[in-house]
Design an enzyme around this catalytic site. Sequence first.
Site, PDB file in Angstrom:
ATOM      1  N   GLY A 298     -12.188   3.253 -15.212  1.00 33.54           N
ATOM      2  CA  GLY A 298     -12.970   2.117 -15.603  1.00 33.54           C
ATOM      3  C   GLY A 298     -12.444   0.597 -15.812  1.00 33.54           C
ATOM      4  O   GLY A 298     -13.099   0.160 -16.120  1.00 33.54           O
TER       5      GLY A 298
ATOM      6  N   ASP B  30       6.253   4.387  -5.507  1.00 30.88           N
ATOM      7  CA  ASP B  30       6.065   4.164  -4.404  1.00 30.88           C
ATOM      8  C   ASP B  30       6.560   2.836  -3.585  1.00 30.88           C
ATOM      9  O   ASP B  30       5.724   2.300  -2.762  1.00 30.88           O
ATOM     10  CB  ASP B  30       4.893   3.359  -5.185  1.00 30.88           C
ATOM     11  CG  ASP B  30       4.001   3.302  -3.920  1.00 30.88           C
ATOM     12  OD1 ASP B  30       3.787   4.248  -2.881  1.00 30.88           O
ATOM     13  OD2 ASP B  30       2.639   2.379  -4.090  1.00 30.88           O
TER      14      ASP B  30
END
Length: 312
Positions: free
Chosen positions: A17, A129
């Site tokens: 969101g 990452d």
Amino acid sequence: LFWLCRVEIITEHGQDGTYATVFKGRSKLTENLVALKEIRLEHEEGAPCTAIREVSLLKNLKHANIVTLHDIIHTERSLTLVFEYLDSDLKQYLDNCGNLMCMNNVKIFMFQLLRGLSYCHKRKILHRDLKPQNLLINDKGELKLADFGLARAKSVPTKTYSNEVVTLWYRPPEVLLGTTEYSTPIDMWGVGCILFEMATGRPMFPGSTVKEELHLVFRLIGTPTEDSWPGISNNDEFRSYMFSQYRPQPLINHVPRLDSEGIDMLTALLLYDTRTRVSAEASLRHPYFLSLGENIHTSRYILNTVQHILRP
């Protein structure tokens, strides 16, 4: 506080969101360029966990090879992280030099990557990452680790909070096969993939699915056995894929521009057994870096060297 110059990355809707936008700005106080990473909060749920994680980690990381977090601006509707601005990243640098880097620059960038990672690993912080897009480079030739949004996560997600798909190309095989016992070796596999990419100009394992990624790894490094990866025969996911038995290929045939010491380090970074995969600290002392001189371990020497040779 800041003059905004232009939007660098378009606004993207996140799966929790939120919206993430990155602006380029200039501080009215110092006149320095900054990168403003704004995360708009669309619901009354507070800041997303990935953003909070990134903030809490970066506030405590002060190192020449890690991007500096200058400030945090938290309002009801947004969380803005104010980072130092770097002009480029390793992916762009590779593109700009036609994917054919000077091998001395490969070595210097590699050393800086390992130095920043060693600093993190000593503090029990994993990046999780690593990829060329997350290695920022400025006009002085400094390389800095960035985007710690996935660091210390309980699992490695498939998307970031800006809904970007996390690439599989730099993910180690133990993670691809479902391990949840993360430690510092998971970052070192990605370092090996990045070394290969700098030296060849192409990604090492460009898989689009987990199965394809593992297949590319096994085809080059060899299908793992109990000798190369103790316990692998008991991994249900590995057994379910029923991979062909590939023999390991000589890495020098695939990275001909890398010298023998570089091949030795690449081999040590791409070991299946995480207990024997080389660490960042040990890599810094590898003979591969001897040609850079004894003073390479000081920040000022690295900068002077890079400034004089930083050309594609």
